[in-house]
Design a protein around this motif. Structure first.
Motif, mmCIF file in Angstrom:
data_model
loop_
_atom_site.group_PDB
_atom_site.id
_atom_site.type_symbol
_atom_site.label_atom_id
_atom_site.label_comp_id
_atom_site.label_asym_id
_atom_site.label_seq_id
_atom_site.Cartn_x
_atom_site.Cartn_y
_atom_site.Cartn_z
ATOM 1 N N ALA A 318 3.907 17.240 -5.985
ATOM 2 C CA ALA A 318 4.556 16.899 -7.251
ATOM 3 C C ALA A 318 6.007 16.466 -7.012
ATOM 4 C CB ALA A 318 4.500 18.086 -8.214
ATOM 5 N N ARG A 319 6.687 17.145 -6.077
ATOM 6 C CA ARG A 319 8.080 16.786 -5.770
ATOM 7 C C ARG A 319 8.158 15.399 -5.145
ATOM 8 N NH1 ARG A 319 8.360 22.354 -4.415
ATOM 9 N NH2 ARG A 319 7.997 21.912 -2.197
ATOM 10 N N ILE A 320 7.183 15.053 -4.277
ATOM 11 C CA ILE A 320 7.156 13.733 -3.643
ATOM 12 C C ILE A 320 7.041 12.625 -4.692
ATOM 13 C CG2 ILE A 320 5.697 12.196 -2.237
ATOM 14 C CD1 ILE A 320 5.098 14.629 -0.460
ATOM 15 N N MET A 321 6.297 12.895 -5.760
ATOM 16 C CA MET A 321 6.035 11.873 -6.777
ATOM 17 C C MET A 321 7.124 11.797 -7.848
ATOM 18 S SD MET A 321 3.289 10.492 -5.698
ATOM 19 C CE MET A 321 2.983 9.442 -7.119
ATOM 20 N N GLU A 322 8.085 12.700 -7.814
ATOM 21 C CA GLU A 322 9.150 12.701 -8.826
ATOM 22 C C GLU A 322 9.947 11.391 -8.791
ATOM 23 O OE1 GLU A 322 11.663 16.096 -8.374
ATOM 24 O OE2 GLU A 322 10.136 17.517 -9.046
ATOM 25 N N GLY A 323 10.148 10.797 -9.950
ATOM 26 C CA GLY A 323 10.960 9.590 -10.056
ATOM 27 C C GLY A 323 10.280 8.318 -9.604
ATOM 28 N N VAL A 324 9.006 8.394 -9.247
ATOM 29 C CA VAL A 324 8.267 7.207 -8.788
ATOM 30 C C VAL A 324 7.459 6.646 -9.954
ATOM 31 C CG1 VAL A 324 6.620 6.292 -7.113
ATOM 32 C CG2 VAL A 324 8.123 8.205 -6.478
ATOM 33 N N GLU A 325 7.634 5.376 -10.217
ATOM 34 C CA GLU A 325 6.926 4.716 -11.322
ATOM 35 C C GLU A 325 5.520 4.337 -10.873
ATOM 36 O OE1 GLU A 325 7.533 0.387 -12.915
ATOM 37 O OE2 GLU A 325 9.087 1.678 -13.801
#
Length: 351
Positions: A318-325
């Protein structure tokens, strides 16, 4: 010494086999306690510790059905199944978009909705019931955290001379993640022509073709490459034994990092020799227990929307995907025009 059967016995056996044929296989084949899986790479662990390793072992223990596993690039697996269309060997095909759509359009799959397929989002399964996602995933890149501590932020940075012969991406049209490079570039650059113009320039730094994306991460971890393409699930799982891998997502200059869903989608092969065993395996892959192990064991995202794991891997992902559109490609268009996209890439890069 084995005694050869008489001609009459052979003829009788053939007649009997023909009368008992179902789903493209003889009753003898259907009764075998085996299921053959053709799959894109990424879900089987390098050390036998991947999601497939765990789930296949549990399936064999529960059902007594042995899993025969064949692995390769996404396009490679579809092409193999296509070559065997008149003498089907695989029961279950697992591959990434757009190759799962390609398999469906070429008549390689038969309709089967696994148990609990209703708990999978509509965008992650075929409208005609020929395939269902079993592990959700996203396209990404990796970098060597030791030699390149800060990941590049933009596509444009990859044109820098420091990446010459230190950058590689898998082959579009052969590998699912390689094809994903084209899809993301076309999206990020706003069309096929500007995307191909960029990839033409990037070719000056590219090491060359690779039929399998999974082979690139070890090269990045060792420092042979600084950057390569991949996907979040596979690279996250690999990072457990490859400490120098970092996952990142390219953006355009002054833009946000983007990605798109690249799920492992599974379908029952048309005329599968062990179709009933294939159905049982597909049901098992979508069972709640197997889905809860997608993150904890496989480093991926569950396909079932009702399964929401909270293990350490799930939180890290979930942290890896933060801020990724996350954008949604037009898969119907890509399936229809995939050959043209790959041909344009070949022309642009001289590949």
């Amino acid at each position: 010494m084995r005694t050869l059967p008489t001609a009459a016995a052979v003829t009788g056996a053939l007649v009997l086999a023909a009368s008992l044929t179902a789903c493209g296989g003889s009753s003898a084949a259907s009764d075998e306690k085996v299921v053959t899986v053709y799959s894109a790479d990424g879900l089987k662990g390098e050390a036998g510790d991947g999601w497939y390793d765990k789930v296949f072992a549990d399936f064999e223990k529960q059902t007594g059905i042995k899993v025969k596993y064949v692995e390769g690039g996404s396009g490679e697996m579809v092409q193999r199944a296509l070559r065997e269309k008149s003498n089907t060997q695989a029961d279950v095909l697992v591959t990434l978009p757009p190759f799962i759509q390609q398999a469906g359009s070429k008549g390689l799959l038969q309709a089967y909705a696994p148990r609990d397929a209703d708990r999978v989002d509509g965008a992650d399964k075929a409208a005609d019931g020929t395939w269902t996602s079993v592990v959700n995933n996203y396209f990404g890149f990796v970098h060597n955290k030791k030699e390149l501590p800060t990941a590049p932020k933009t596509w444009e940075e990859l044109l820098d001379a420091k990446f010459k012969n230190r950058l590689q991406y898998s082959t579009p049209g052969v590998a699912g993640d390689g094809t994903a490079v084209l899809i993301k570039a076309v999206h990020d650059f706003g069309g096929r022509e500007p995307a191909m113009e960029y990839l033409k320039r990037l070719q000056a730094n590219n090491v060359g073709p690779s039929s399998s994306t999974s082979k690139l991460a070890p090269k990045v971890d060792k420092g042979e490459l600084l950057v390569a393409n991949g996907d979040v699930q596979m690279n996250f799982a690999q990072s457990a034994s490859m400490p120098n891998l970092g996952i990142w997502f390219p953006a355009r200059e002054n833009g946000k990092p983007t990605t798109f869903a690249l799920p492992y989608a599974a379908g029952l092969v048309n005329k599968a020799p062990h179709a009933e065993n294939g159905r049982k395996l597909l049901d098992f892959l979508l069972s709640e227990k197997a889905q809860r192990e997608v993150s904890a064991v496989g480093g991926g995202f569950p396909a079932r929307k009702d399964v929401k794991p909270a293990d350490a891997n799930a939180l890290a992902l979930a942290r890896i995907m933060e801020g990724v559109e996350v954008f949604e490609p037009d898969w119907a268009d890509i399936d229809k025009n995939l050959t043209a996209y790959v041909d344009a890439w070949k022309t642009a890069t001289g590949s």
